[in-house]
Enzyme design. Structure first.
Site, PDB file in Angstrom:
ATOM      1  N   CYS A  53       0.860  -1.171   0.000  1.00 18.18           N
ATOM      2  CA  CYS A  53       0.000   0.000   0.000  1.00 18.18           C
ATOM      3  C   CYS A  53       0.906   1.234   0.000  1.00 18.18           C
ATOM      4  CB  CYS A  53      -0.896  -0.001   1.242  1.00 18.18           C
ATOM      5  SG  CYS A  53      -1.852   1.529   1.418  1.00 18.18           S
ATOM      6  N   ASP A  60      -0.187  -5.916   0.195  1.00 17.08           N
ATOM      7  CA  ASP A  60      -1.406  -6.231  -0.524  1.00 17.08           C
ATOM      8  C   ASP A  60      -1.134  -7.496  -1.342  1.00 17.08           C
ATOM      9  OD1 ASP A  60      -3.087  -4.068   0.232  1.00 17.08           O
ATOM     10  OD2 ASP A  60      -2.000  -2.752  -1.141  1.00 17.08           O
TER      11      ASP A  60
END
Length: 155
Positions: A53, A60
């Site tokens: 992120c 992620d």
């Protein structure tokens, strides 16, 4: 004197390589398509794709499915693996990662058709799936479904 091989220009396959630290540093290699007179589909699946992120630095995760109909070029799979893993240290939103990967493949390969499905695992309770396609696939080419179900919670 030996005849030149279509693989002579590859620099990563068959040797030890260093993991690129960013997508910009990563090199995507290509080889001539020895079956360029036939339209066929190629699929790469990366079920453990990781990026960061850009705001929190938290990881992620995504399941990527890359389908393409090659023209004159094929992507060399080790360079693709290294390119995809270079996103582990890269901060970008899901949409940016997915579309950047697809555009880089299109720029490198100039395929007849390319589709990338980015199935991102939920963060903050919301899964984000991102899809990119260059246009209609060539007629007569079998393009199977991605096989990745939509996210389903407990319900």
């Amino acid at each position: 004197m030996s005849e030149k091989s279509i693989y002579d220009d590859l620099t990563m396959l068959g040797g030890q390589t260093v993991q690129p630290q960013s997508p910009e540093e990563a090199v995507l290699e290509r080889v001539p398509n020895p079956q360029a007179d036939v339209d066929y589909a190629v699929r790469f699946t990366a079920p453990e794709f990781t990026s960061l992120c850009p705001l929190t630095g938290q990881p992620d995760f995504a399941h990527l499915v890359i389908d393409y109909v090659p023209g004159d070029w094929l992507v060399e799979s080790k360079s693709l693996k290294l390119f995809l893993t270079s996103f582990r240290n890269h901060g970008a939103f899901h949409e940016d990662c997915t579309v950047s990967i697809a555009r880089r493949l299109v720029d490198t390969l100039d395929p007849k058709w390319l589709r990338l499905g980015g199935y991102w695992y939920p963060r903050g309770g919301i899964p984000i799936d991102v899809f990119y396609q260059t246009g209609e696939p060539p007629r007569g080419v079998w393009i199977p479904e991605t096989g990745v179900p939509g996210y389903r919670g407990r319900g």
